[in-house]
Scaffold this motif. Structure first.
Motif, PDB file in Angstrom:
ATOM      1  N   SER A   1       0.853  -1.190   0.000  1.00  0.00           N
ATOM      2  CA  SER A   1       0.000   0.000   0.000  1.00  0.00           C
ATOM      3  C   SER A   1       0.887   1.239   0.000  1.00  0.00           C
ATOM      4  N   GLY A   2       0.464   2.262  -0.741  1.00  0.00           N
ATOM      5  CA  GLY A   2       1.263   3.474  -0.828  1.00  0.00           C
ATOM      6  C   GLY A   2       2.335   3.400  -1.897  1.00  0.00           C
ATOM      7  N   GLY A   3       2.413   2.270  -2.609  1.00  0.00           N
ATOM      8  CA  GLY A   3       3.403   2.131  -3.687  1.00  0.00           C
ATOM      9  C   GLY A   3       2.821   2.653  -4.993  1.00  0.00           C
ATOM     10  N   GLU A   4       2.851   1.798  -6.048  1.00  0.00           N
ATOM     11  CA  GLU A   4       2.276   2.184  -7.342  1.00  0.00           C
ATOM     12  C   GLU A   4       0.752   2.263  -7.222  1.00  0.00           C
ATOM     13  N   LYS A   5       0.165   3.300  -7.790  1.00  0.00           N
ATOM     14  CA  LYS A   5      -1.305   3.452  -7.765  1.00  0.00           C
ATOM     15  C   LYS A   5      -1.884   2.695  -8.968  1.00  0.00           C
ATOM     16  N   LEU A   6      -2.276   1.446  -8.718  1.00  0.00           N
ATOM     17  CA  LEU A   6      -2.744   0.580  -9.810  1.00  0.00           C
ATOM     18  C   LEU A   6      -4.031  -0.110  -9.418  1.00  0.00           C
ATOM     19  N   SER A   7      -4.855  -0.412 -10.438  1.00  0.00           N
ATOM     20  CA  SER A   7      -6.051  -1.232 -10.193  1.00  0.00           C
ATOM     21  C   SER A   7      -5.632  -2.693 -10.047  1.00  0.00           C
ATOM     22  N   ASP A   8      -6.564  -3.546  -9.608  1.00  0.00           N
ATOM     23  CA  ASP A   8      -6.241  -4.969  -9.431  1.00  0.00           C
ATOM     24  C   ASP A   8      -5.774  -5.604 -10.736  1.00  0.00           C
ATOM     25  N   SER A   9      -6.452  -5.260 -11.846  1.00  0.00           N
ATOM     26  CA  SER A   9      -6.071  -5.861 -13.136  1.00  0.00           C
ATOM     27  C   SER A   9      -4.687  -5.389 -13.563  1.00  0.00           C
ATOM     28  N   GLU A  10      -4.365  -4.112 -13.264  1.00  0.00           N
ATOM     29  CA  GLU A  10      -3.034  -3.588 -13.600  1.00  0.00           C
ATOM     30  C   GLU A  10      -1.964  -4.229 -12.738  1.00  0.00           C
ATOM     31  N   VAL A  11      -2.286  -4.445 -11.451  1.00  0.00           N
ATOM     32  CA  VAL A  11      -1.340  -5.133 -10.557  1.00  0.00           C
ATOM     33  C   VAL A  11      -1.064  -6.536 -11.087  1.00  0.00           C
ATOM     34  N   GLU A  12      -2.136  -7.256 -11.441  1.00  0.00           N
ATOM     35  CA  GLU A  12      -1.974  -8.624 -11.948  1.00  0.00           C
ATOM     36  C   GLU A  12      -1.142  -8.647 -13.226  1.00  0.00           C
ATOM     37  N   ASP A  13      -1.413  -7.675 -14.111  1.00  0.00           N
ATOM     38  CA  ASP A  13      -0.662  -7.591 -15.370  1.00  0.00           C
ATOM     39  C   ASP A  13       0.820  -7.334 -15.110  1.00  0.00           C
ATOM     40  N   ASN A  14       1.111  -6.410 -14.180  1.00  0.00           N
ATOM     41  CA  ASN A  14       2.504  -6.110 -13.829  1.00  0.00           C
ATOM     42  C   ASN A  14       3.210  -7.325 -13.248  1.00  0.00           C
ATOM     43  N   LEU A  15       2.518  -8.034 -12.354  1.00  0.00           N
ATOM     44  CA  LEU A  15       3.124  -9.217 -11.729  1.00  0.00           C
ATOM     45  C   LEU A  15       3.409 -10.298 -12.767  1.00  0.00           C
ATOM     46  N   GLU A  16       2.459 -10.490 -13.684  1.00  0.00           N
ATOM     47  CA  GLU A  16       2.638 -11.500 -14.734  1.00  0.00           C
ATOM     48  C   GLU A  16       3.884 -11.196 -15.565  1.00  0.00           C
ATOM     49  N   LYS A  17       4.079  -9.926 -15.885  1.00  0.00           N
ATOM     50  CA  LYS A  17       5.220  -9.551 -16.729  1.00  0.00           C
ATOM     51  C   LYS A  17       6.543  -9.642 -15.976  1.00  0.00           C
ATOM     52  N   VAL A  18       6.513  -9.337 -14.674  1.00  0.00           N
ATOM     53  CA  VAL A  18       7.739  -9.475 -13.882  1.00  0.00           C
ATOM     54  C   VAL A  18       8.091 -10.955 -13.719  1.00  0.00           C
ATOM     55  N   VAL A  19       7.078 -11.794 -13.547  1.00  0.00           N
ATOM     56  CA  VAL A  19       7.342 -13.241 -13.432  1.00  0.00           C
ATOM     57  C   VAL A  19       7.951 -13.767 -14.728  1.00  0.00           C
ATOM     58  N   GLN A  20       7.521 -13.215 -15.862  1.00  0.00           N
ATOM     59  CA  GLN A  20       8.136 -13.618 -17.134  1.00  0.00           C
ATOM     60  C   GLN A  20       9.626 -13.286 -17.137  1.00  0.00           C
ATOM     61  N   LEU A  21       9.980 -12.101 -16.630  1.00  0.00           N
ATOM     62  CA  LEU A  21      11.408 -11.746 -16.521  1.00  0.00           C
ATOM     63  C   LEU A  21      12.109 -12.643 -15.504  1.00  0.00           C
ATOM     64  N   PHE A  22      11.411 -12.948 -14.416  1.00  0.00           N
ATOM     65  CA  PHE A  22      11.979 -13.810 -13.365  1.00  0.00           C
ATOM     66  C   PHE A  22      12.394 -15.181 -13.922  1.00  0.00           C
ATOM     67  N   THR A  23      11.617 -15.695 -14.887  1.00  0.00           N
ATOM     68  CA  THR A  23      11.928 -17.032 -15.420  1.00  0.00           C
ATOM     69  C   THR A  23      13.313 -17.083 -16.063  1.00  0.00           C
ATOM     70  N   TYR A  24      13.834 -15.914 -16.486  1.00  0.00           N
ATOM     71  CA  TYR A  24      15.146 -15.893 -17.133  1.00  0.00           C
ATOM     72  C   TYR A  24      16.298 -15.776 -16.127  1.00  0.00           C
ATOM     73  N   LEU A  25      15.970 -15.477 -14.864  1.00  0.00           N
ATOM     74  CA  LEU A  25      17.018 -15.341 -13.846  1.00  0.00           C
ATOM     75  C   LEU A  25      17.711 -16.671 -13.593  1.00  0.00           C
ATOM     76  N   THR A  26      19.032 -16.643 -13.461  1.00  0.00           N
ATOM     77  CA  THR A  26      19.726 -17.871 -13.022  1.00  0.00           C
ATOM     78  C   THR A  26      19.732 -17.939 -11.494  1.00  0.00           C
ATOM     79  N   ASP A  27      19.691 -16.760 -10.824  1.00  0.00           N
ATOM     80  CA  ASP A  27      19.703 -16.739  -9.352  1.00  0.00           C
ATOM     81  C   ASP A  27      18.277 -16.671  -8.812  1.00  0.00           C
TER      82      ASP A  27
END
Length: 754
Positions: free
Chosen positions: A418-444
C-alpha cells in the motif's frame, strides 16, 4: 458335300478381307477424315451399319479355322497401318512446323504445338476406331498371346514414330511459351495442357516420359530464368521489395502447375525457385544495409517480418539465421537499458535497490518482442528460444551494487504494498505476470526467493500489503514456474497470518478480563520460525505495562500450546504512541523499539547516548538508527545536542517541545536492522542443494566420471547456476564425510558409498 462346298465359299482370304472390306470401308475413310475433316454429307464418321459390317469381317477373319485364321496377320497389319499413317502423314507435317518455328522469330512455338495437338488428337481418334473394329483381337488373340492391347500398341507406335523424333523441339516450344507467360505474355494455356497430357500418355501409365522429357528440362529452365531475376533484383531492390517479388513468383508458379502441368512437378519447381531466390542470397537479404532483418525489427515492420518468416521457413535451414539475428537484436536493445542504468550510476546517481524505470524498460522490451514473435514469427519454437537466450543474457547482466534479482523483487514489493504504485487490481496482476516472465530468465532464482520472502514478511508484519488476494496470486505464479518447494515458506507465512487472526481474537477476550491490570491496546502475532526470515532480537528493557501484557499472553499461550517455545521479536513490533507537544496531540506510528526510546525520554527528561543505551539495554548498532529516525528524519520529535545529521556516542537527546505538524497521525519510519537478504544464508542453502543433487545422482548411478557428474549436477539445479568450482568443493566435502570415494582404478571417477 454341298455343306462342305458352302463352307469353302464362305471363307475370306486375308488380302480379300483386308483390301476389299477393311481398308476401303474403314481405314481409307478414317484417314481421309483425319486429313480433310468430316465430309459435309456425314453427321458421324461411321454409322452403326457400316461399323458392324467392318467388325463382322474382322470377326470372321479371326474365327476361321487354321490356316485361315488371320488373327496374327490382322494384329500385325493394324500396327503397320498406324505406323504407315504416322510416318507418311503426321511426322512430315510436324517436321515442316519445326522448320517454320526455327526460322520464325515470333509465334513459332505455338505453331508447332498446335500441329502436335492436332496430330495427337487425330492419332487418338484413329487408335480408338481401329481398336473398335479389331475388338475381337483384344478379346482373344491379345489375351492368349500376352501381346500389348491394340490401344497400347497404337500408343507405342506413336511414341516411336512421332514423339521420340520431335520431343526435343516440342519441349523447347513448351519452355518458350512458359517463359513468354512469365514475362507477362498471353499464351494458350489450353494448348499447353493438351500437350502436357501427350507427355503424360507417353509414359504408358507412368510419368517417366513426362519427367524425363519435359519436367527435367522445365525445372532447369526455371532455375536459369530465376537466377537471372535474382541477380537483377538483389542489386536494385530492398529486402522487403525482393521478398514481395519472390512470394509473387512462388504463387505464380504454383498457379502455373495447377493450370497446365502435372501436380507432381510443383514441389520440384518450387524447391528450385526457393534455392535460387532465397537460399543462395539469404545472408545478403538478412544483412542488407537499410532494409535487412535488424532494420525491419527496429522499425516495427510487422508485415515484412511476417513475409520473411513465411518464405525462409520454406527452407530446411532457413530460419536459424533469422532467429540468430532476432536474438542478437533483442540482446542489443536489452543491454542498452542495462548500459543506461550503468551510465546513471557512473554519473553519480545513488545506487538503490529500487529502480522501477529500469524494470519497466525491461518489461516493455520483453512484452514488445514477445508479441513480435507470436504475431510475425508464428510463435515458432526457434524464435521463442532466441527471445529466451537474449533475455537470459540481459536479465543476468548485473550492474551496480544490487543484482537484478533484487531489483525485480523490489519492483514487486512496490506494486504489492500500500502506498506504492497506484494501480487497479487488473493492472497489478498484469505487472506481476510480466515481472514473473522476466523472473523465469534469472539464473539466481533462489536469491530472488530469499529477497522476496524478506520483503513479503515486512509487508505482512507492517500491515503494508495492499491486497491478500494479490499476494496469493503472485505466490501462485511463482509456484507455477518453480514448484511447491520454491514457495512453501511464503505460503506458510500467509497461513500464519490467517491462523493468527483467530488466536488474536481469542486472546483479546482474555485481556478484557484483566482490564484493571492492562492499560494498553495489546495484540500479538505468532509466527512459525521455519517460514519467516531470521531477525535480530535484542533483549531490550521494556516498560512495566508492556511486560505485564507479555506475561499475560505467555501464560495464555503456554496453556494452549504447551510444547511450543515463544521468542519475542521486538524489532518487528509496532506501536501507536499518543504524544502531546504544546497544546496539540499526535498519534505517532512507530516501531516497538522507537516507542520504548520515546517512553524513556517522557516528561522532558534529557539522556545521553550512553545513558539511553544502558537504560534500554540496546547496542550501538541498533540504538543509532533508532535515534536517527526520531531526531534526524522528517519528523524530529526528539532534539539532538549538538545538532547534526549523524548520531554520535557523545550526543544527548530530549523531547522536542516545539515540534508541530499539520497532520495528526504521523508515521515515523526506521531503517531496517536486517539486510534485504542474508547472503551467507543463500550460500549455505546453495551448498546444501548442490550436495543433495550430487548424492541423488551418485546413489542412482553408483559410479560416475567427474565431468559427467558436474554436467548432471548442473542440469538438476533449477533455481541457480553454480560455478563448476563450487560443485568440485562440495564433491570434496562429501568425500571427507564418506558419502563418496575416488575410484581406485580411475582417479577422475567417483564411487557412491552406501
Amino acid at each position: 458335300r454341298m455343306s462342305n462346298t458352302a463352307n469353302k465359299v464362305d471363307l475370306i482370304s486375308f488380302e480379300e478381307g483386308w483390301n476389299d472390306e477393311i481398308k476401303i470401308k474403314a481405314i481409307d475413310i478414317l484417314e481421309d477424315m483425319l486429313d480433310n475433316g468430316m465430309p459435309k454429307n456425314r453427321t458421324k464418321l461411321f454409322d452403326h451399319k457400316e461399323y458392324v459390317a467392318v467388325y463382322t469381317t474382322c470377326y470372321n477373319m479371326c474365327t476361321q479355322r487354321s490356316p485361315y485364321n488371320y488373327s496374327k496377320e490382322l494384329y500385325v497389319r493394324h500396327g503397320e497401318t498406324i505406323e504407315q499413317y504416322l510416318s507418311n502423314t503426321a511426322l512430315p507435317a510436324l517436321q515442316e512446323k519445326i522448320s517454320m518455328s526455327e526460322s520464325s522469330s515470333s509465334s513459332g512455338s505455338s505453331v508447332l504445338l498446335v500441329e502436335l495437338q492436332k496430330r495427337w488428337n487425330n492419332h487418338q481418334i484413329m487408335n480408338k476406331w481401329l481398336a473398335k473394329f479389331f475388338m475381337y483381337l483384344d478379346r482373344y488373340f491379345v489375351k492368349h498371346h500376352s501381346h500389348p492391347t491394340l490401344s497400347q500398341s497404337g500408343l507405342k507406335i506413336f511414341k516411336t514414330e512421332v514423339y521420340d523424333k520431335i520431343k526435343a523441339s516440342s519441349t523447347a516450344a513448351v519452355l518458350d511459351m512458359i517463359n513468354e507467360e512469365r514475362e507477362n505474355g498471353i499464351i494458350d494455356t489450353t494448348l499447353l495442357r493438351s500437350v502436357v497430357e501427350l507427355y503424360e500418355a507417353m509414359g504408358m501409365g507412368t510419368l517417366d516420359a513426362y519427367t524425363a522429357d519435359l519436367e527435367k528440362q522445365f525445372v532447369e529452365s526455371s532455375r536459369v530464368f530465376y537466377a537471372k531475376k535474382r541477380d537483377a533484383w538483389i542489386v536494385g531492390d530492398t529486402t522487403p521489395e525482393y521478398l514481395i517479388k519472390t512470394e509473387a513468383a512462388l504463387e505464380e508458379e504454383r498457379s502455373r502447375v495447377g493450370n497446365y502441368l502435372n501436380a507432381a512437378s510443383e514441389p520440384k519447381l518450387l524447391r528450385v525457385i526457393e534455392e535460387e531466390l532465397l537460399e543462395k542470397v539469404e545472408t545478403v537479404l538478412l544483412e542488407k544495409e537499410n532494409s535487412g532483418c535488424k532494420v525491419l525489427l527496429a522499425n516495427d515492420k510487422s508485415e515484412d517480418l511476417g513475409r520473411m518468416f513465411r518464405l525462409f521457413s520454406r527452407l530446411e535451414k532457413g530460419l536459424p539465421p533469422v532467429a540468430a539475428i532476432v536474438q542478437e537484436f533483442v540482446t542489443e536493445i536489452g543491454l542498452e537499458c542495462v548500459n543506461k542504468r550503468q551510465a546513471k550510476l557512473d554519473g553519480g546517481e545513488k545506487d538503490k535497490n529500487d529502480d522501477p524505470d529500469f524494470v519497466k524498460s525491461l518489461r516493455d522490451i520483453h512484452e514488445k518482442y514477445l508479441g513480435v514473435i507470436k504475431t510475425d514469427f508464428g510463435g515458432h519454437p526457434l524464435f521463442q528460444k532466441a527471445l529466451k537466450d537474449a533475455f537470459v543474457e540481459i536479465v543476468n547482466k548485473n550492474v551496480g551494487q544490487y543484482p537484478n534479482a533484487e531489483l525485480l523483487s523490489t519492483y514487486c514489493d512496490r506494486v504489492l504494498k500500500s502506498g506504492g504504485e497506484k494501480l487497479s487490481d487488473s493492472e497489478v496482476e498484469d505487472n506481476l505476470e510480466k515481472v514473473v516472465q522476466l523472473f523465469t530468465y534469472l539464473t539466481d532464482k533462489d536469491l530472488f526467493a530469499e529477497i522476496y520472502r524478506n520483503q513479503l514478511a515486512k509487508r505482512l508484519l507492517n500491515q503494508r500489503s495492499a491486497s491478500d488476494d494479490m499476494e496469493k496470486l503472485m505466490i501462485a505464479k511463482l509456484k507455477m514456474q518453480c514448484g511447491t518447494q520454491f514457495t512453501s515458506k511464503m505460503e506458510g507465512m500467509l497461513g500464519d497470518l490467517a491462523v493468527g487472526g483467530d488466536q488474536r481474537n481469542e486472546f483479546e477476550q482474555k485481556l478484557k478480563l484483566h482490564k484493571h491490570l492492562v492499560k494498553l491496546d495489546f495484540s500479538v502475532q505468532v509466527l512459525t520460525t521455519g517460514f519467516w526470515p531470521s531477525y535480530k532480537s535484542p533483549e531490550v528493557v521494556l516498560p512495566e505495562q508492556m511486560t505485564k501484557c507479555m506475561s499475560l499472553f505467555r501464560e495464555w499461550h503456554d496453556n494452549k500450546h504447551a510444547k511450543r517455545k515463544l521468542v519475542w521479536m521486538h524489532s518487528l513490533g509496532n506501536a501507536t504512541v499518543r504524544a502531546t507537544f504544546g497544546k496539540k496531540q499526535y498519534d505517532l506510528q512507530v516501531t516497538t523499539l522507537q516507542a520504548i526510546a520515546l517512553n524513556a525520554l517522557n516528561d522532558g527528561s534529557t539522556l545521553s547516548f550512553d545513558e539511553l543505551s544502558e537504560r534500554l539495554n540496546l547496542e550501538e548498532n541498533i540504538l543509532k538508527p533508532l535515534l536517527h529516525s526520531l531526531s534526524c528524519g522528517k519528523f524530529k520529535v526528539l532534539l539532538k545536542n549538538p545538532p547534526g545529521q549523524n548520531i554520535k556516542k557523545t550526543d544527548s537527546f530530549t523531547a522536542n517541545s516545539k515540534f508541530s505538524s499539520n497532520m495528526r497521525k504521523l508515521r515515523i519510519p526506521m531503517a531496517s536492522l536486517d539486510a534485504s537478504h542474508n547472503t551467507k544464508r543463500v550460500e549455505e542453502d546453495r551448498s546444501i542443494a548442490i550436495e543433495a543433487a550430487i548424492v541423488r545422482i551418485m546413489k542412482a548411478r553408483k559410479t560416475l566420471a567427474h565431468q559427467q557428474l558436474i554436467a548432471e549436477t548442473l542440469s538438476q539445479l533449477a533455481f541457480f547456476k553454480p560455478n563448476p568450482r563450487d560443485i568440485k568443493k562440495r564433491i570434496e566435502a562429501l568425500i571427507d564425510r564418506e558419502y563418496l570415494e575416488r575410484n581406485a582404478e580411475n582417479n577422475t571417477s567417483y564411487n557412491y558409498l552406501a
